[in-house]
Scaffold this active site. Sequence first.
Site, PDB file in Angstrom:
ATOM      1  N   ALA A 120      -7.247  -8.435  -8.270  1.00 16.23           N
ATOM      2  CA  ALA A 120      -8.439  -9.104  -7.740  1.00 16.23           C
ATOM      3  C   ALA A 120      -9.028 -10.109  -8.717  1.00 16.23           C
ATOM      4  CB  ALA A 120      -9.489  -8.067  -7.367  1.00 16.23           C
ATOM      5  N   ASP A 172       0.829  -1.199   0.000  1.00  9.24           N
ATOM      6  CA  ASP A 172       0.000   0.000   0.000  1.00  9.24           C
ATOM      7  C   ASP A 172       0.863   1.249   0.000  1.00  9.24           C
ATOM      8  OD1 ASP A 172      -2.320   1.839   0.888  1.00  9.24           O
ATOM      9  OD2 ASP A 172      -3.278  -0.122   0.947  1.00  9.24           O
ATOM     10  N   SER A 213     -11.097  -0.799  -1.019  1.00 10.83           N
ATOM     11  CA  SER A 213      -9.788  -0.785  -0.364  1.00 10.83           C
ATOM     12  C   SER A 213      -9.903  -1.103   1.115  1.00 10.83           C
ATOM     13  CB  SER A 213      -9.126   0.593  -0.515  1.00 10.83           C
ATOM     14  OG  SER A 213      -8.748   0.844  -1.836  1.00 10.83           O
ATOM     15  N   TYR A 231      -7.591 -12.188 -10.717  1.00 10.79           N
ATOM     16  CA  TYR A 231      -6.855 -13.425 -10.952  1.00 10.79           C
ATOM     17  C   TYR A 231      -7.431 -14.596 -10.149  1.00 10.79           C
ATOM     18  CZ  TYR A 231      -3.304 -10.412 -13.078  1.00 10.79           C
ATOM     19  OH  TYR A 231      -2.647  -9.501 -13.866  1.00 10.79           O
ATOM     20  N   ASN A 241     -12.947   0.036  -7.296  1.00  6.09           N
ATOM     21  CA  ASN A 241     -13.997   1.040  -7.172  1.00  6.09           C
ATOM     22  C   ASN A 241     -14.314   1.631  -8.538  1.00  6.09           C
ATOM     23  OD1 ASN A 241     -13.713   0.706  -4.366  1.00  6.09           O
ATOM     24  ND2 ASN A 241     -12.181   2.329  -4.270  1.00  6.09           N
TER      25      ASN A 241
END
Length: 389
Positions: free
Chosen positions: A216, A78, A269, A218, A201
């Site tokens: 995400a 992050d 997130s 995969y 988002n």
Amino acid sequence: MSTVERCYWRGGARGLLGAVVATALAVAPAPAAAAAPGCEVEPGKPDMGGEPWAQQMLNMKEAHRLSTGRGVVVAVVDSGVDFKNPQLKGQGAGAVDLTGTGVADCAAHGTGVAGVIAAREMAKVPFVGVAPGARILSVKVAANERDNSDLLLAQGILRAVRQKARVINVSAQTAVDSKALRQAVEYAQKKDVVVVAAAGNVDPKNTGTAVPAYPAQYPGVLSVGAVDSTGKVTVFSDVATRVSVVAPGIGITSTWPGSGWSFGYEGTSFAAPFVAGTAALVRAAYPKMPAAEVVRRIEATADGNRGPGSGSGLVNPLQAVSAQVAVEQAGLEPRAVPIPRLPEEDDRPGKIALGVMGGALGAASVALAAGLTVPHGRRRRWAAGQPPR
């Protein structure tokens, strides 16, 4: 070839993946001791009211009776993590900067994500992380919330694997399905690491078509969408991405850089770390369980599909830790049978009691048989009976 590259080639990395791993480690700048110039974050809120709605919805206190994630290292890939926040002090397992801007969290994003995962309990503070016994490895790959490079994300995932994280949280998205990012995720999975990622988002005011978000999208990644306090999927949660489960993602309370909290975190997130924390609970409760099985367990124990973009439903930390998960023979569909995990007890007294009861029943049966057969035997002077005709 550098020393780092030679070490990785001897360790068995092959082909392009080996090159990606080596590059990620060789080009990563050393962590800086201080924040980059101009890194200033407004103070967090100094106090809060009651228990945040998200942790009430997820019944986290009950889950903590069974597991706190103790000893599990969760990597937060992050914007950095500020371990000076009182609820994150002592929760750090290291900090890495891959951006060249220092390890400080100038975006106040990674610190919030880390708090949702592992904020420790504090007196008179109703907020606590999903896995307060876990430790956080900060891997900084972005200087701000919009700086999401697929290459840096890939490097961050590889660095997290190298530093022995058992769960990796990626609260970032990119529309680029790059080979480097895909292979970094596959490498983590082969190393028995659970990868959790925000489903992404979308701007509800944007009339354009939503597109899948990576990593995400995969296979094998726990992709997380967001719900509001009513359990409804939020308007900003990306339904074009494959979603595994959903979690609270609006009006989220968590830690803020320096001290204090924010009560307004939102987005997938901040839904993702609820699931990463749940993965830490499971990994602590079942330390020998493979990563793929942890993923399946979390999906199988979720609270049921809630419409498009909800996957298997709302993540359920208590069920994820306590349920007996079976696989139906028909279609291999998962199901969850809630069975509380109780402390193991000595069952010898119970076995002895059952043995005594069985012996008593056997003796009674013998006595009853004797009562019926002895008179007949005496009448026949114990001669064999006549065979049936």
